[in-house]
Scaffold this motif. Structure first.
Motif, short mmCIF file in Angstrom:
data_model
loop_
_atom_site.label_atom_id
_atom_site.label_comp_id
_atom_site.label_asym_id
_atom_site.label_seq_id
_atom_site.Cartn_x
_atom_site.Cartn_y
_atom_site.Cartn_z
N ALA A 301 0.83 -1.21 0.00
CA ALA A 301 0.00 0.00 0.00
C ALA A 301 0.87 1.26 0.00
CB ALA A 301 -0.92 -0.01 1.22
N ASP A 302 1.97 1.23 0.74
CA ASP A 302 2.89 2.37 0.76
C ASP A 302 3.48 2.65 -0.62
OD1 ASP A 302 2.46 2.59 3.49
OD2 ASP A 302 4.33 1.55 4.05
N ARG A 303 3.87 1.59 -1.34
CA ARG A 303 4.46 1.77 -2.67
C ARG A 303 3.44 2.38 -3.63
NH1 ARG A 303 7.69 0.25 0.25
NH2 ARG A 303 7.69 2.51 0.50
N ILE A 304 2.19 1.92 -3.53
CA ILE A 304 1.15 2.46 -4.41
C ILE A 304 0.94 3.94 -4.12
CG2 ILE A 304 -1.30 2.32 -5.02
CD1 ILE A 304 -1.06 -0.74 -4.39
N GLN A 305 0.92 4.30 -2.84
CA GLN A 305 0.77 5.72 -2.49
C GLN A 305 1.96 6.54 -2.96
OE1 GLN A 305 -0.64 5.50 1.84
NE2 GLN A 305 -1.81 7.22 1.00
N GLU A 306 3.15 5.94 -2.92
CA GLU A 306 4.35 6.62 -3.42
C GLU A 306 4.21 6.94 -4.91
OE1 GLU A 306 9.12 5.56 -3.95
OE2 GLU A 306 7.88 4.40 -2.56
N ILE A 307 3.66 6.02 -5.66
CA ILE A 307 3.43 6.24 -7.09
C ILE A 307 2.40 7.35 -7.30
CG2 ILE A 307 2.48 5.19 -9.19
CD1 ILE A 307 3.68 2.51 -8.13
N LEU A 308 1.32 7.31 -6.55
CA LEU A 308 0.28 8.33 -6.69
C LEU A 308 0.80 9.71 -6.33
CD1 LEU A 308 -2.73 6.38 -5.09
CD2 LEU A 308 -2.28 6.75 -7.52
N ALA A 309 1.74 9.78 -5.40
CA ALA A 309 2.29 11.06 -4.98
C ALA A 309 3.31 11.61 -5.96
CB ALA A 309 2.93 10.92 -3.59
N ASN A 310 3.97 10.73 -6.73
CA ASN A 310 5.01 11.17 -7.67
C ASN A 310 4.92 10.37 -8.96
OD1 ASN A 310 7.27 12.19 -8.92
ND2 ASN A 310 8.72 11.57 -7.33
N PRO A 311 3.87 10.59 -9.75
CA PRO A 311 3.71 9.82 -10.99
C PRO A 311 4.81 10.06 -12.02
CG PRO A 311 2.08 11.57 -10.86
CD PRO A 311 2.75 11.52 -9.53
N GLU A 312 5.47 11.23 -11.95
CA GLU A 312 6.54 11.53 -12.92
C GLU A 312 7.70 10.55 -12.76
OE1 GLU A 312 5.24 13.77 -10.85
OE2 GLU A 312 4.06 15.03 -12.22
N ASP A 313 8.09 10.27 -11.51
CA ASP A 313 9.15 9.29 -11.28
C ASP A 313 8.71 7.90 -11.71
OD1 ASP A 313 11.63 8.16 -9.99
OD2 ASP A 313 10.12 7.25 -8.66
N ALA A 314 7.45 7.56 -11.45
CA ALA A 314 6.93 6.25 -11.83
C ALA A 314 6.93 6.07 -13.35
CB ALA A 314 5.51 6.08 -11.28
N ILE A 315 6.56 7.10 -14.08
CA ILE A 315 6.56 7.03 -15.55
C ILE A 315 7.99 6.86 -16.07
CG2 ILE A 315 6.18 8.40 -17.63
CD1 ILE A 315 3.64 7.17 -16.63
N LYS A 316 8.93 7.51 -15.42
CA LYS A 316 10.34 7.37 -15.83
C LYS A 316 10.79 5.92 -15.68
CE LYS A 316 15.00 9.06 -14.76
NZ LYS A 316 15.80 9.98 -13.92
N ARG A 317 10.40 5.28 -14.57
CA ARG A 317 10.77 3.87 -14.38
C ARG A 317 10.09 2.98 -15.41
NH1 ARG A 317 11.56 2.84 -7.85
NH2 ARG A 317 11.67 5.03 -7.26
N ALA A 318 8.84 3.30 -15.75
CA ALA A 318 8.14 2.51 -16.76
C ALA A 318 8.83 2.62 -18.11
CB ALA A 318 6.69 2.98 -16.86
N ASN A 319 9.32 3.81 -18.45
CA ASN A 319 10.08 3.98 -19.69
C ASN A 319 11.35 3.14 -19.68
OD1 ASN A 319 9.04 5.83 -21.80
ND2 ASN A 319 8.85 7.28 -20.10
N ASN A 320 12.04 3.15 -18.55
CA ASN A 320 13.26 2.33 -18.43
C ASN A 320 12.94 0.84 -18.58
OD1 ASN A 320 14.72 4.66 -17.92
ND2 ASN A 320 14.70 4.42 -15.69
N ALA A 321 11.82 0.42 -18.01
CA ALA A 321 11.42 -0.99 -18.11
C ALA A 321 11.11 -1.36 -19.56
CB ALA A 321 10.20 -1.25 -17.23
N LEU A 322 10.42 -0.49 -20.27
CA LEU A 322 10.11 -0.74 -21.67
C LEU A 322 11.39 -0.88 -22.49
CD1 LEU A 322 8.19 -0.89 -24.12
CD2 LEU A 322 8.10 1.62 -24.08
N ASN A 323 12.35 0.00 -22.26
CA ASN A 323 13.63 -0.08 -22.98
C ASN A 323 14.38 -1.36 -22.67
OD1 ASN A 323 13.20 2.42 -24.20
ND2 ASN A 323 14.23 3.55 -22.56
N ARG A 324 14.32 -1.79 -21.41
CA ARG A 324 15.01 -3.03 -21.06
C ARG A 324 14.36 -4.23 -21.72
NH1 ARG A 324 16.99 -4.06 -15.00
NH2 ARG A 324 17.96 -2.06 -15.56
#
Length: 353
Positions: A301-324
């Motif tokens: 639940a904490d991790r999900i709230q972390e994503i909701l609080a900072n979606p820009e960082d989460a999107i950056k990680r998703a881009n990195n995952a797509l590239n990998r």
């Protein structure tokens, strides 16, 4: 049919009825090999839920029902199929297929390889000539159990799913998918949504899959008053379309040797939240995903709230995952290694029993 010198006949054996990650890997390997011009004999349970996905002009589907691991009738039937097809390689998936397929292939004098999808008891793999674990951790498990390192080649799992061109804009929505069994941890995910609701945070979740835990999971949803947030979607035929229903993908497994669903989520540019099980930890890191301790719904639940609080960082990680994914886990990257291993095995003759 006359084959070109570079073509092979390969028997793929997978005998489960349900559809999960291991079954998807078998299907993807079969389709990729058929696309490459090889001839595939797919031996599967007559009621296999993913049987229709083998559809390809280079694949012949052969039903085989195995009522128990030592069934002499099933072994004789499989030997007949193998003798008729005359494969260069028999490739098995999961314990029962490896036990039955290994014994039949050995009697026919055909090299046998097995994909290792989990930490199975190796008594089921006694007739296997070579192992394809998907991770270094599975390789270590095999070596710890006295398998000769020369019989092991780590070949990462892959996905034929078409990757997206770019990550979608963020939306507060979630998806998860897999077999509804205790080790997959979907109860932990539901508990995490209950915790978030108590904190005043509500977001929708779609769960794809089925299995023995479904009635209990449905009861949990009702007990936690999450009926309006969580929808059970059943087995998923279009994985890519399903994943794109939520920005956040959660893998809550208590035990996971690899996690093919993780690769599929990477390919679709999802924000990944994963339990710290051995398989995901080998695929992912904190530049491409968020982690929580196995079994800890509060931390999830904490991790999900972390994503909701900072979606820009989460999107950056998703881009990195797509590239990998595109660099390491696409079909064109992985399959040449498997084909090369097949060819190497053809120079060795298994021992007839």
């Amino acid at each position: 049919m006359t084959l070109k010198p570079e073509q092979m006949r390969i028997t793929q054996v997978m005998l489960s009825r349900g559809m999960g990650g291991g079954e998807r890997i078998c299907i993807d390997i079969s389709l990729a090999l058929a696309d490459a011009g090889h001839r595939i004999q797919a031996v599967c349970h007559p009621e296999f839920e993913g049987r229709h996905l083998f559809k390809h002009s280079g694949i012949g589907i052969h039903p085989l029902k195995v009522r128990w691991d030592y069934s002499p009738v099933a072994r004789q039937r499989l030997r007949s199929l193998i003798k008729d097809f005359r494969p260069h390689i028999v490739h098995t998936h999961m314990a029962r297929a490896s036990m039955v397929g290994g014994a039949a292939g050995r009697r026919c004098g055909v090299p046998i390889v097995a994909n290792m999808h989990d930490y199975a008891k190796l008594k089921y793999y006694r007739d296997i000539d070579h192992f394809f674990p998907g991770t270094e951790d599975l390789k270590a498990y095999l070596e710890k159990n006295a398998v000769d390192p020369q019989q092991i080649t780590v070949i990462p799992h892959f996905s034929r799913i078409k990757p997206v061109d770019a990550v979608d804009p963020f939306s507060p929505s979630m998806v998860g998918m897999g077999r509804f069994s205790p080790e997959k941890g979907f109860d932990i995910l539901i508990q995490a949504l209950g915790i978030l609701k108590n904190r005043g945070v509500e977001l929708p979740l779609e769960l794809g899959g089925d299995g023995p835990e479904k009635p209990r999971l449905e009861r949990m949803v009702k007990q936690l008053n999450l009926d309006t947030q969580i929808r059970f979607a059943g087995w998923i035929s279009d994985v890519a379309a399903f994943l794109r229903k939520g920005s956040i993908f959660v893998l809550p497994s208590r035990r996971e040797s690899f996690g093919i669903a993780v690769l599929e989520a990477m390919s679709q540019g999802r924000i990944i939240v994963a339990a710290m099980a051995p398989g995901p930890l080998e695929i992912l890191d904190d530049t491409i995903a968020f982690f929580f301790p196995v079994g800890d719904s509060s931390a999830l639940a904490d991790r999900i709230q972390e994503i909701l609080a900072n979606p820009e960082d989460a999107i950056k990680r998703a881009n990195n995952a797509l590239n990998r994914f595109t660099s390491y886990y696409g079909v064109d990257t992985v399959m040449p290694h498997m084909e090369a291993c097949y060819r190497k095995m053809l120079n060795r003759k298994p021992t007839l029993k």
